[in-house]
Motif scaffolding. Structure first.
Motif, mmCIF file in Angstrom:
data_model
loop_
_atom_site.group_PDB
_atom_site.id
_atom_site.type_symbol
_atom_site.label_atom_id
_atom_site.label_comp_id
_atom_site.label_asym_id
_atom_site.label_seq_id
_atom_site.Cartn_x
_atom_site.Cartn_y
_atom_site.Cartn_z
ATOM 1 N N ASN A 1 0.861 -1.182 0.000
ATOM 2 C CA ASN A 1 0.000 0.000 0.000
ATOM 3 C C ASN A 1 0.896 1.231 0.000
ATOM 4 O O ASN A 1 1.709 1.428 0.920
ATOM 5 N N ASN B 1 1.305 5.562 -0.648
ATOM 6 C CA ASN B 1 0.566 6.822 -0.635
ATOM 7 C C ASN B 1 1.514 8.001 -0.855
ATOM 8 O O ASN B 1 2.516 8.138 -0.163
ATOM 9 N N ASN C 1 -3.107 13.814 -3.770
ATOM 10 C CA ASN C 1 -3.065 12.525 -3.092
ATOM 11 C C ASN C 1 -3.114 11.405 -4.126
ATOM 12 O O ASN C 1 -3.900 11.455 -5.082
ATOM 13 N N TRP D 1 -3.036 7.100 -4.012
ATOM 14 C CA TRP D 1 -2.992 5.851 -3.238
ATOM 15 C C TRP D 1 -2.952 4.700 -4.215
ATOM 16 O O TRP D 1 -3.683 4.691 -5.218
#
Length: 721
Positions: A348, A350, A365, A367
């Motif tokens: 994961n 970010n 942002n 992700w």
């Protein structure tokens, strides 16, 4: 100046007077029923406990109607409250809730039976709704009983409204009766007082059935097990081939026009328990709770393993498919187990823009989720506060961008998906003047053997401004799929489905914001109350399934057994069945059959806690609970036949009597001729004999395997020795 000050105070006093001292209705509408009348009605229907001395009221008016909400509450240190809602036009009670602190189990008396509580509820219904009671029919639903008395505090009853001999879905009454005091604990009335369409104008059920089939409302699909697997566990259940409603009407047919009932933008149907499972069962590519994160130590260990890619490689894979601004930084990276497949490890990642100190950072942002084994991209979502420029992108052009991206990132999977018919524009809040919007969303359903698998597929979001993909989700796992040619024909599927859920003529409420609701006459597939969880049928076995794909026959519920009449334990076995326990063989109990240790422990937990604590989890979980409670102290062979000696030990411990049983000198041996009795088991044998937990006999036979009937007999009697 003095005149202005005087004017200010005069205005303030007038505002204070009109908002404080005048009755509530002057602030809204002028109701037919005054606050005083509402209070009198509420107190006549439901006596207010003397300790509930605090009182307040509220007047509510909206498109649905007007009502008074009245609340009485006990002052501290007392506890408790009573809330009653009275219709401000008709004067009828529409809601009631009574709360009192529960009494300790040893202070409660004998609980009312279901039949006794039912008679009280019926009398209360006639008293509360004398004009409407004749139009209400009690829905009989088989309900589980709780054998351990503390778990049964109330009985619940449901009535459905009938007009012109047909049900009005979503209209009716719910009532909860306190099984100790016989009081009404809660009550609610749902009733649309609007004109009804004439039943005589409706098409026949046969005509409705033809519409259902001609519109192809039932579709063959694959359905995967709903539950998320624990790490390291195997997939126990294969995906099923099912027939399920997949149509914009959700299977509803306008009984006047004979057309599918497809709601317009902004309309919705009142949720109805009998129908909601079919509406919600189609599912889709939904999310689940995220899996537990791996610790930093675990991540380091996995990165050492050459099978897994490192963080740098994972970020490089993301950058291959999406442009990341130069001033964005990787703010978080974690290696986790995938919630979709617990055997899979996922990076994961970010990115965002940090503040520079000179000016606020423009929001950005990104992700992303990357497979740590093979670098496959499973998801990314990008957002920013960049000011949009005038840019128009048609749906067709956006789809071309999405389709091209899919064929590049997953060329092998691109031919195994189908674009959803509803893909494209998001439902607009206001009507669009032209076919353009800031983003376009496209969803693809996975195809297996040319059969849709809606729980998996691909979702892609295209930015109209950038004309590129800014959102991507891949939901794809490997299963062992049954061959599609094993499914029954769609004609047979329609027949089986409509036998389980016949097309039923009924009224259903159609709602729209800031508009009066209406009742439409429709045909809907409605299952009987005993099968209210029906959502689909197995396309191979024809079994009725719930929304998660579980056969209704396997779901917890009361059972009746056809092979126990005249048996010495008939009463106890019937109670066990009513609690949904020991239902391993369907309608047969097999009273003289043997039982193993784990089945006994599961049933013991079910008797003490209710079936909810036994119908899920592995054997190890059941054993662990019993160990924590001090019932099991030895090494357990879960699948060994249950001996009378071991059953007696566990039962005595579960009743909190082991300290007594261990003092063998205080007992007289009830089985003097039985050589299997010794000082280590005398206390246990004497207790379960003396308490009547086993039938009388000359010998105890401690090593003998007990029967299923003996277990049912002992467990039920252990609750009230």
């Amino acid at each position: 100046m003095r005149w202005r000050l005087k004017q200010f105070w005069t205005t303030l006093l007038l505002i204070t007077f009109f908002t404080t001292f005048l009755p509530h209705p002057l602030l809204a509408d002028n109701p037919a029923v005054s606050l005083e009348q509402a209070i009198q009605t509420a107190k006549e229907l439901f006596p207010v406990p003397p300790s509930y001395t605090e009182f307040n009221s509220q007047f509510i008016s909206n498109i649905q109607g007007k009502s008074w909400v009245l609340r009485w509450q006990a002052r501290e240190p007392e506890a408790g409250s009573l809330e009653v809602s009275i219709d401000a036009d008709s004067g009828e009670c529409i809601n009631m809730n009574l709360w009192r602190p529960e009494k300790p189990a040893d202070e409660t008396g004998k609980a009312l039976s279901e039949a006794e509580a039912g008679r009280i509820a019926d009398n209360q219904l006639k008293r509360l709704l004398p004009k409407k009671a004749a139009s209400l029919r009690c829905i009989k639903e088989p309900s589980l009983i709780y054998l351990n008395g503390y778990a049964r505090h109330s009985c619940n009853f449901v009535w459905e409204r009938y007009e012109n001999g047909i049900p009005v879905l979503g209209n009716g009454v719910r009532m909860e009766i306190d099984s100790q005091t016989g009081e009404v604990r809660s009550y609610s009335l749902d009733w649309l007082d609007v004109p009804l369409e004439e039943v005589g104008k409706a098409i026949s059920r046969e005509e409705a059935s033809k519409v259902f089939q001609n519109e192809k409302m039932l579709r063959l699909e694959y359905k995967a097990p709903r539950e998320v697997r624990a790490y390291g566990s195997k997939i126990k259940d294969k995906p099923r081939l099912v027939y399920i409603i997949n149509h914009p009407s959700n299977g509803a047919i306008n009984a006047i026009t004979g057309e599918p009932l497809v709601l317009k933008n902004g309309q919705w149907e009142e949720n109805t328990e009998r129908y909601e499972n079919m509406k919600m069962s189609a599912g889709g590519m939904g999310a689940a709770d995220s899996a537990p994160r791996l610790s930093p130590e675990e991540i380091k260990e996995l990165e050492k393993n050459s099978r897994f890619i490192g963080q740098d490689e994972a970020t490089a894979r993301v950058k291959k498919w999406i442009a990341i601004p130069a001033d964005a930084v990787l703010s978080n990276a974690s290696l986790e187990r995938d919630w979709q497949n617990q055997e899979r490890r996922i990076w994961n990642l970010n990115w965002n823009r940090p503040a520079t100190g000179k000016e606020e950072a423009r929001d950005y942002n990104l992700w992303a989720r990357v497979d740590a084994l093979n670098g496959k991209i499973y998801a990314f979502h990008q957002s920013s506060d960049e000011q949009p420029v005038n840019s128009e992108l048609t749906k067709e052009a956006a789809f071309a961008v999405a389709d091209s991206f899919l064929r590049k990132i997953e060329p092998k999977l691109a031919g195994q998906v189908k674009l959803d018919e509803q893909s494209g524009s998001r439902p607009p809040i206001l009507p669009l003047e032209k076919e353009s919007q800031s983003q376009w969303d496209f969803s693809y359903t996975r195809l297996v053997n040319n059969v849709p698998f809606p729980q998996q597929g691909v979702s892609i979001t295209v930015s109209s401004q950038d004309k590129r993909v800014v959102g991507y989700d891949l939901n794809w796992s490997e299963y062992d799929f049954p061959p599609a040619d094993q499914a029954i024909s769609v004609e047979e599927g329609n027949k089986v489905f409509l036998q389980a859920a016949p097309l039923t003529l009924c009224y259903t409420g159609i709602y729209r914001e800031n508009s009066k609701p209406r009742l439409s006459l429709v045909y809907k597939p409605l299952a009987a109350a005993a099968q209210k969880d029906l959502a689909m049928i197995d396309a191979i076995s024809k079994a009725a399934l719930d929304a998660g794909g579980t056969p209704l026959s396997e779901k917890p519920g009361p059972r009746s057994f056809n092979d126990i009449k005249g048996h010495f334990a008939e009463k106890e076995i019937s109670l066990i069945g009513s609690a949904g326990l020991m239902a391993d063989y369907g309608q047969q109990f097999r009273p003289d059959g043997t039982i193993n240790t784990i089945a006994f422990l599961r049933t013991l937990l079910g008797v003490r806690d209710g079936i909810g604590n036994t119908d899920q989890g592995e054997d190890a979980r059941v054993i662990n609970i019993c160990q924590q409670r001090g019932w099991v102290k030895e090494q357990v062979d879960a699948h060994a036949p249950l001996s009378r000696d071991y059953m007696s030990r566990v039962l005595v411990r579960s009743m909190g009597l082991e300290r007594v049983a261990q003092n063998a000198d205080i007992f007289v041996n009830p089985y003097p001729g039985d050589p299997s009795i010794n000082k280590s088991n005398l206390g246990y044998a004497a207790l379960i004999n003396g308490l009547g937990l086993i039938p009388s006999s000359a010998d105890f036979n401690s090593k003998q395997t007990v029967t299923r009937a003996e277990v049912a007999y002992a467990l039920v009697r252990s609750l009230n020795p």
